[in-house]
Design a protein around this motif. Structure first.
Motif, PDB file in Angstrom:
ATOM      1  N   MET A  97       0.831  -1.206   0.000  1.00  0.00           N
ATOM      2  CA  MET A  97       0.000   0.000   0.000  1.00  0.00           C
ATOM      3  C   MET A  97       0.865   1.255   0.000  1.00  0.00           C
ATOM      4  O   MET A  97       0.518   2.269  -0.613  1.00  0.00           O
ATOM      5  CB  MET A  97      -0.930   0.005   1.215  1.00  0.00           C
ATOM      6  N   LEU A  98       2.002   1.188   0.668  1.00  0.00           N
ATOM      7  CA  LEU A  98       2.943   2.313   0.650  1.00  0.00           C
ATOM      8  C   LEU A  98       3.422   2.577  -0.780  1.00  0.00           C
ATOM      9  O   LEU A  98       3.492   3.723  -1.230  1.00  0.00           O
ATOM     10  CB  LEU A  98       4.136   2.006   1.559  1.00  0.00           C
ATOM     11  N   GLN A  99       3.713   1.492  -1.492  1.00  0.00           N
ATOM     12  CA  GLN A  99       4.141   1.619  -2.887  1.00  0.00           C
ATOM     13  C   GLN A  99       3.016   2.194  -3.743  1.00  0.00           C
ATOM     14  O   GLN A  99       3.244   3.078  -4.591  1.00  0.00           O
ATOM     15  CB  GLN A  99       4.558   0.237  -3.407  1.00  0.00           C
ATOM     16  N   TYR A 100       1.803   1.731  -3.521  1.00  0.00           N
ATOM     17  CA  TYR A 100       0.648   2.206  -4.293  1.00  0.00           C
ATOM     18  C   TYR A 100       0.395   3.695  -4.047  1.00  0.00           C
ATOM     19  O   TYR A 100       0.190   4.472  -4.995  1.00  0.00           O
ATOM     20  CB  TYR A 100      -0.587   1.388  -3.925  1.00  0.00           C
ATOM     21  N   LEU A 165      -9.995   7.203  -1.281  1.00  0.00           N
ATOM     22  CA  LEU A 165      -8.867   6.476  -0.688  1.00  0.00           C
ATOM     23  C   LEU A 165      -9.019   6.376   0.820  1.00  0.00           C
ATOM     24  O   LEU A 165      -8.793   5.310   1.416  1.00  0.00           O
ATOM     25  CB  LEU A 165      -7.556   7.179  -1.043  1.00  0.00           C
ATOM     26  N   THR A 166      -9.408   7.469   1.451  1.00  0.00           N
ATOM     27  CA  THR A 166      -9.565   7.481   2.903  1.00  0.00           C
ATOM     28  C   THR A 166     -10.648   6.512   3.351  1.00  0.00           C
ATOM     29  O   THR A 166     -10.446   5.712   4.269  1.00  0.00           O
ATOM     30  CB  THR A 166      -9.902   8.901   3.389  1.00  0.00           C
ATOM     31  N   PRO A 245      -9.746  -1.575  19.540  1.00  0.00           N
ATOM     32  CA  PRO A 245     -10.306  -0.787  18.418  1.00  0.00           C
ATOM     33  C   PRO A 245      -9.393   0.331  17.945  1.00  0.00           C
ATOM     34  O   PRO A 245      -9.547   0.834  16.841  1.00  0.00           O
ATOM     35  CB  PRO A 245     -11.619  -0.239  18.994  1.00  0.00           C
ATOM     36  N   ARG A 246      -8.421   0.730  18.771  1.00  0.00           N
ATOM     37  CA  ARG A 246      -7.482   1.774  18.371  1.00  0.00           C
ATOM     38  C   ARG A 246      -6.317   1.227  17.558  1.00  0.00           C
ATOM     39  O   ARG A 246      -5.500   1.991  17.038  1.00  0.00           O
ATOM     40  CB  ARG A 246      -6.934   2.478  19.616  1.00  0.00           C
ATOM     41  N   PHE A 247      -6.244  -0.082  17.434  1.00  0.00           N
ATOM     42  CA  PHE A 247      -5.139  -0.730  16.740  1.00  0.00           C
ATOM     43  C   PHE A 247      -5.198  -0.455  15.242  1.00  0.00           C
ATOM     44  O   PHE A 247      -6.243  -0.597  14.617  1.00  0.00           O
ATOM     45  CB  PHE A 247      -5.196  -2.241  16.990  1.00  0.00           C
ATOM     46  N   HIS A 248      -4.066  -0.050  14.665  1.00  0.00           N
ATOM     47  CA  HIS A 248      -3.969   0.151  13.221  1.00  0.00           C
ATOM     48  C   HIS A 248      -3.302  -1.072  12.619  1.00  0.00           C
ATOM     49  O   HIS A 248      -2.111  -1.309  12.825  1.00  0.00           O
ATOM     50  CB  HIS A 248      -3.155   1.405  12.892  1.00  0.00           C
ATOM     51  N   ALA A 249      -4.081  -1.860  11.885  1.00  0.00           N
ATOM     52  CA  ALA A 249      -3.520  -3.041  11.243  1.00  0.00           C
ATOM     53  C   ALA A 249      -2.497  -2.646  10.179  1.00  0.00           C
ATOM     54  O   ALA A 249      -1.551  -3.386   9.910  1.00  0.00           O
ATOM     55  CB  ALA A 249      -4.637  -3.879  10.621  1.00  0.00           C
ATOM     56  N   GLN A 255      -0.882   6.531   7.945  1.00  0.00           N
ATOM     57  CA  GLN A 255      -0.133   7.791   7.917  1.00  0.00           C
ATOM     58  C   GLN A 255      -0.015   8.341   6.504  1.00  0.00           C
ATOM     59  O   GLN A 255      -0.185   9.549   6.270  1.00  0.00           O
ATOM     60  CB  GLN A 255       1.263   7.576   8.505  1.00  0.00           C
ATOM     61  N   ARG A 256       0.250   7.465   5.539  1.00  0.00           N
ATOM     62  CA  ARG A 256       0.454   7.915   4.170  1.00  0.00           C
ATOM     63  C   ARG A 256      -0.854   8.363   3.514  1.00  0.00           C
ATOM     64  O   ARG A 256      -0.850   9.242   2.661  1.00  0.00           O
ATOM     65  CB  ARG A 256       1.105   6.805   3.338  1.00  0.00           C
TER      66      ARG A 256
END
Length: 444
Positions: A97-100, A165-166, A245-249, A255-256
């Motif tokens: 996803m970072l690459q995308y 995207l968001t 629930p606050r965990f970011h998978a 962030q990006r």
């Protein structure tokens, strides 16, 4: 015979453990290469709007395609490893996803040229408009009025890409978090977690030759992890964290995505404010400010001082923006959200551009070195017009602007009394002193 099959399967899965994340990255990268998100190319005059629309369409259509690839990767992980490679999976998804998103950002950069922004340096808008940033600000190259609005419309459409995207990544990340929690529950029900606790303590039973959890059947996930305590602890940590629930998978992705939205907002703001910036760029040096009455001429009556073209052009542009923003706002907010959210979106952008325009105008006013009575009369008409536009947009009039107008519209011989009077308490004194200096009025 049973133990031999178990050893063979464990060996295969152990090999997969070393390569799973790498293989998944390769599969996703190859699939992503087939998604068309090439950058925009410059076309001849009159075609920028078309190129903008086509590029934005490709960007927006690529987002659901990318999400489908990610969902397929999750299904592969479950079917091939029973979820035992979930920790490697989330790292691979985050990297791809970072690459995308990097590809989307490169495409976004190409839009700046197509939008006609002749300077790619862009900084915080508030710093630029407050005069704190001295670098040259981006501006649109000269284009026709029709093409100018076409570029504005195209730039506004980029907001739909950021919104898509968001929302899509947020939904996918929530789904991934739920999948991780389900995998954790399955392992818990199989007794895998408690078995790993025993293993780490050196008390695990290992005399039956059966996989963890006492299953008779060869469970691909538990067999996979039987001889990999470090790997198992890492996996269990991720699965346990996913319950929060606050965990970011996908932490880097989150962030990006936010950074990409910021870049989109910068581009849109630069396009929307560029026309204003052009119209106001030389206001401080207009010859009208230092003009005087011709010999024998009659005093210029106040009612004959009409606002000049530069300020009426800016005002008409600001008053037209709602018509450009509201249809887009309705598309972004969605029909289920109702008109309130669409109205808020449009109002937010109108305020942002109007505030930027006001800041640019005030910066120009600060740059005026000297103004005659005739120039003051003309400037008073210009400021009054802009104030009326801001009021029509429900914008508050900044103290600087209201004070500047009060002091510039007051006859020269009455300015000192205005500042010294009780009414002067309502004025912004530094601004009042500035106007007095520009008008060569002594306050002593």
């Amino acid at each position: 015979m049973h133990n031999i099959k178990q050893l063979v399967l464990c060996s295969i899965l152990s090999f997969m453990s070393c390569r799973y994340g790498q293989m998944e990255r390769a599969v996703l990268s190859a699939a992503m290469a087939g998604i068309d998100i090439r950058g925009a190319i410059s076309r001849g005059l009159g075609a920028q709007g078309i190129e903008l629309s086509e590029t934005v369409r490709r960007m927006e259509e690529s987002i659901p395609q990318m999400i489908v690839l990610l969902e397929a990767a999750v299904e592969r992980c479950i079917s091939l490893t029973g979820g035992s490679e979930a920790d490697e999976l989330v790292l691979a998804l985050d990297d791809v996803m970072l690459q995308y998103i990097s590809n989307l950002q490169e495409t976004l950069k190409s839009l700046r040229t197509v939008c006609g922004l002749d300077n790619t340096t862009h900084t915080d808008a508030s710093k630029k408009d407050a005069g704190l940033e001295k670098k040259e600000a981006p501006r649109l190259v000269d284009v026709s009025e029709e093409e100018e609005w076409s570029i504005v419309q195209g730039a506004l459409q980029v907001l739909t890409v950021a919104d898509c995207l968001t929302s899509r990544t947020s939904v996918f990340e929530a789904s991934l978090r739920a999948t991780l929690a389900r995998i954790g529950t399955n392992f818990s029900l199989s007794g895998f977690g408690s078995s790993m606790d025993k293993l780490s303590a050196g008390t695990a039973d290992d005399n039956s030759g059966a996989p963890l959890g006492g299953r008779a059947a060869l469970d691909i996930a538990t067999i996979r992890l039987t001889n990999l305590p470090d790997k198992s602890k890492k996996l269990l940590t991720v699965l346990e964290q996913s319950k929060d629930p606050r965990f970011h998978a996908l932490p880097v992705t989150s962030q990006r995505v936010a950074a990409f939205s910021d870049k989109v907002n910068e581009l849109v703001y630069d396009v929307l404010i560029s026309k204003v910036r052009q119209r106001l760029s030389e206001i401080a040096r207009l010859p009208i400010w230092s003009s005087v009455e011709e010999q024998g001429g009659l005093p210029l009556p106040s009612f004959s001082a009409y606002p000049q073209a530069y300020v009426t052009s800016v005002g008409e542009y600001l008053l037209t923006l709602p018509q450009q923003l509201e249809p887009l706002a309705e598309g972004i907010s969605g029909s289920e959200a109702g008109n309130d959210e669409a109205q808020f979106f449009a109002t937010e952008w109108i305020f942002k551009v109007a505030e930027g325009a006001t800041a640019l105008f005030m910066e120009q006013l600060r740059g005026i070195h000297y103004i005659t009575d005739r120039g003051a009369q003309q400037l008073a008409a210009d400021i009054e017009y802009l104030n009326n536009v801001l009021s029509a947009l429900s914008m508050p009039i900044p103290p600087f602007l209201s004070t500047f107008h009060a002091c510039i519209s007051t006859p020269r011989d009455q300015v000192r009394d205005l500042i010294k009077s009780d009414g002067g308490a309502q004025l912004d004194l530094p601004t009042a002193h500035l106007v007095s200096k520009i008008r060569r009025i002594s306050l002593e």
